[in-house]
Motif scaffolding. Structure first.
Motif, short mmCIF file in Angstrom:
data_model
loop_
_atom_site.label_atom_id
_atom_site.label_comp_id
_atom_site.label_asym_id
_atom_site.label_seq_id
_atom_site.Cartn_x
_atom_site.Cartn_y
_atom_site.Cartn_z
N PRO A 152 0.81 -1.23 0.00
CA PRO A 152 0.00 0.00 0.00
C PRO A 152 0.84 1.28 0.00
O PRO A 152 0.51 2.25 -0.68
CB PRO A 152 -0.83 -0.11 1.28
N ARG A 153 1.94 1.29 0.74
CA ARG A 153 2.78 2.48 0.78
C ARG A 153 3.47 2.69 -0.56
O ARG A 153 3.58 3.81 -1.06
CB ARG A 153 3.81 2.37 1.90
N TYR A 154 3.91 1.62 -1.18
CA TYR A 154 4.54 1.71 -2.49
C TYR A 154 3.53 2.19 -3.53
O TYR A 154 3.84 3.02 -4.38
CB TYR A 154 5.10 0.34 -2.88
N ARG A 155 2.29 1.66 -3.45
CA ARG A 155 1.23 2.09 -4.38
C ARG A 155 0.95 3.57 -4.22
O ARG A 155 0.79 4.29 -5.21
CB ARG A 155 -0.04 1.28 -4.13
N ALA A 156 0.90 4.05 -2.99
CA ALA A 156 0.68 5.48 -2.75
C ALA A 156 1.83 6.31 -3.32
O ALA A 156 1.61 7.38 -3.89
CB ALA A 156 0.52 5.74 -1.25
N TRP A 157 3.04 5.81 -3.18
CA TRP A 157 4.19 6.51 -3.74
C TRP A 157 4.10 6.57 -5.26
O TRP A 157 4.36 7.60 -5.88
CB TRP A 157 5.49 5.82 -3.30
N LEU A 158 3.71 5.44 -5.88
CA LEU A 158 3.54 5.42 -7.34
C LEU A 158 2.47 6.40 -7.78
O LEU A 158 2.64 7.11 -8.78
CB LEU A 158 3.17 4.01 -7.81
N ASP A 159 1.34 6.42 -7.06
CA ASP A 159 0.24 7.31 -7.43
C ASP A 159 0.64 8.78 -7.30
O ASP A 159 0.10 9.63 -8.00
CB ASP A 159 -1.00 7.02 -6.58
N SER A 160 1.57 9.08 -6.40
CA SER A 160 1.99 10.47 -6.21
C SER A 160 3.00 10.94 -7.26
O SER A 160 3.22 12.13 -7.40
CB SER A 160 2.58 10.66 -4.81
N ARG A 161 3.60 10.00 -7.97
CA ARG A 161 4.58 10.37 -9.01
C ARG A 161 3.89 11.04 -10.18
O ARG A 161 2.92 10.51 -10.71
CB ARG A 161 5.31 9.14 -9.52
N LYS A 162 4.42 12.16 -10.60
CA LYS A 162 3.84 12.87 -11.74
C LYS A 162 4.73 12.77 -12.97
O LYS A 162 4.25 12.78 -14.09
CB LYS A 162 3.63 14.35 -11.39
N ASN A 163 6.04 12.71 -12.77
CA ASN A 163 6.98 12.66 -13.90
C ASN A 163 7.37 11.21 -14.16
O ASN A 163 8.04 10.59 -13.35
CB ASN A 163 8.23 13.49 -13.59
N TRP A 164 6.98 10.72 -15.31
CA TRP A 164 7.32 9.36 -15.69
C TRP A 164 8.18 9.42 -16.94
O TRP A 164 7.91 10.18 -17.86
CB TRP A 164 6.06 8.55 -15.99
N TYR A 165 9.20 8.62 -16.97
CA TYR A 165 10.06 8.52 -18.13
C TYR A 165 9.74 7.21 -18.83
O TYR A 165 9.82 6.15 -18.23
CB TYR A 165 11.53 8.54 -17.72
N ARG A 166 9.35 7.32 -20.06
CA ARG A 166 9.05 6.13 -20.84
C ARG A 166 10.12 6.00 -21.92
O ARG A 166 10.27 6.87 -22.76
CB ARG A 166 7.66 6.23 -21.47
N ARG A 167 10.84 4.92 -21.86
CA ARG A 167 11.96 4.68 -22.76
C ARG A 167 11.48 4.67 -24.21
O ARG A 167 10.50 4.03 -24.55
CB ARG A 167 12.63 3.35 -22.43
N ASN A 168 12.21 5.38 -25.05
CA ASN A 168 11.94 5.40 -26.48
C ASN A 168 12.27 4.02 -27.03
O ASN A 168 13.28 3.42 -26.68
CB ASN A 168 12.81 6.48 -27.14
N SER A 169 11.44 3.50 -27.91
CA SER A 169 11.64 2.15 -28.43
C SER A 169 12.93 2.05 -29.25
O SER A 169 13.43 0.97 -29.49
CB SER A 169 10.45 1.73 -29.29
N ARG A 170 13.49 3.19 -29.69
CA ARG A 170 14.74 3.17 -30.46
C ARG A 170 15.96 3.00 -29.56
O ARG A 170 17.03 2.66 -30.04
CB ARG A 170 14.89 4.47 -31.25
N GLN A 171 15.82 3.25 -28.27
CA GLN A 171 16.97 3.10 -27.39
C GLN A 171 17.29 1.63 -27.20
O GLN A 171 16.41 0.78 -27.25
CB GLN A 171 16.70 3.76 -26.04
N SER A 172 18.55 1.35 -26.95
CA SER A 172 18.97 -0.04 -26.83
C SER A 172 18.48 -0.66 -25.53
O SER A 172 18.25 0.03 -24.55
CB SER A 172 20.49 -0.13 -26.89
N PHE A 173 18.36 -1.96 -25.51
CA PHE A 173 17.95 -2.69 -24.31
C PHE A 173 19.06 -2.68 -23.28
O PHE A 173 18.82 -2.88 -22.11
CB PHE A 173 17.58 -4.13 -24.70
N GLN A 174 20.28 -2.41 -23.70
CA GLN A 174 21.41 -2.43 -22.79
C GLN A 174 21.22 -1.44 -21.64
O GLN A 174 21.62 -1.71 -20.52
CB GLN A 174 22.68 -2.09 -23.57
N GLY A 175 20.59 -0.30 -21.91
CA GLY A 175 20.31 0.66 -20.84
C GLY A 175 19.42 0.04 -19.78
O GLY A 175 19.60 0.26 -18.59
N GLY A 176 18.44 -0.75 -20.19
CA GLY A 176 17.56 -1.42 -19.24
C GLY A 176 18.31 -2.42 -18.38
O GLY A 176 18.05 -2.57 -17.20
N GLN A 177 19.28 -3.11 -18.98
CA GLN A 177 20.09 -4.04 -18.21
C GLN A 177 20.91 -3.30 -17.16
O GLN A 177 21.06 -3.74 -16.04
CB GLN A 177 21.01 -4.83 -19.13
#
Length: 168
Positions: free
Chosen positions: A110-135
């Motif tokens: 529940p605390r983690y969910r509340a923290w997620l709900d309070s986040r306003k800035n989300w970064y969504r990885r561009n599909s052109r970026q390599s998977f290596q960054g995710g690793q």
């Protein structure tokens, strides 16, 4: 057999990452111990308590505003009380440690969910970026949980602080 090898490897100082299908951190630990015959469960509980670095329980929740699933996590760190509960096989008491362990880097769902709900800035990885960054990000998250490579026998791997944010 595989679980026994994993616990033995952890007891010798190796970092072991494993998955267990469960609904909570306490249930995951209980399932590991109950996978063994009853006559050796006390020994397994003691070994598990001594070598535990952390437990992460993850659920994926769909966020329609982001059009993707985000992980909701329960994060358990091995404090002295948590280790005692594991040794004594009092898994039902771990939940209370989770609820009061924020200063030790623990997160309830529940605390983690509340923290997620309070986040306003989300970064969504561009599909052109390599998977290596995710690793690389996954390695950083693992290092945060482990305490930057400390071995199993070290007792000072818990990092505390009121401003610790969950890894995303």
């Amino acid at each position: 057999e595989t679980i026994a090898l994993a616990i033995e490897a952890a007891a010798t100082g190796h970092l072991v990452l494993a998955t267990v299908h469960s609904g909570s951190c306490a249930e995951a630990l209980q399932r590991v111990v109950l996978a063994f015959p009853s006559d050796i469960q006390d020994n397994i509980s003691a070994q598990l308590a001594d070598c535990l670095v952390g437990v992460v329980c993850q659920r994926l929740r769909y966020r329609p505003d982001l059009s993707l699933r985000v992980p909701e996590c329960e994060i358990l760190r091995p404090t002295n009380s948590v280790k005692t509960f594991i040794r004594n096989r009092d898994f039902f008491k771990i939940t209370s440690s989770l609820e009061t362990g924020a200063e030790h880097g623990m997160w309830t769902l529940p605390r983690y969910r509340a923290w997620l709900d309070s986040r306003k800035n989300w970064y969504r990885r561009n599909s052109r970026q390599s998977f290596q960054g995710g690793q690389r990000e996954a390695v950083i998250v693992a290092q945060e949980l482990v305490g930057f490579g400390s071995d199993c026998k070290s007792s000072s791997r818990t990092r505390t602080g009121p401003g610790m944010n969950p890894p995303i």
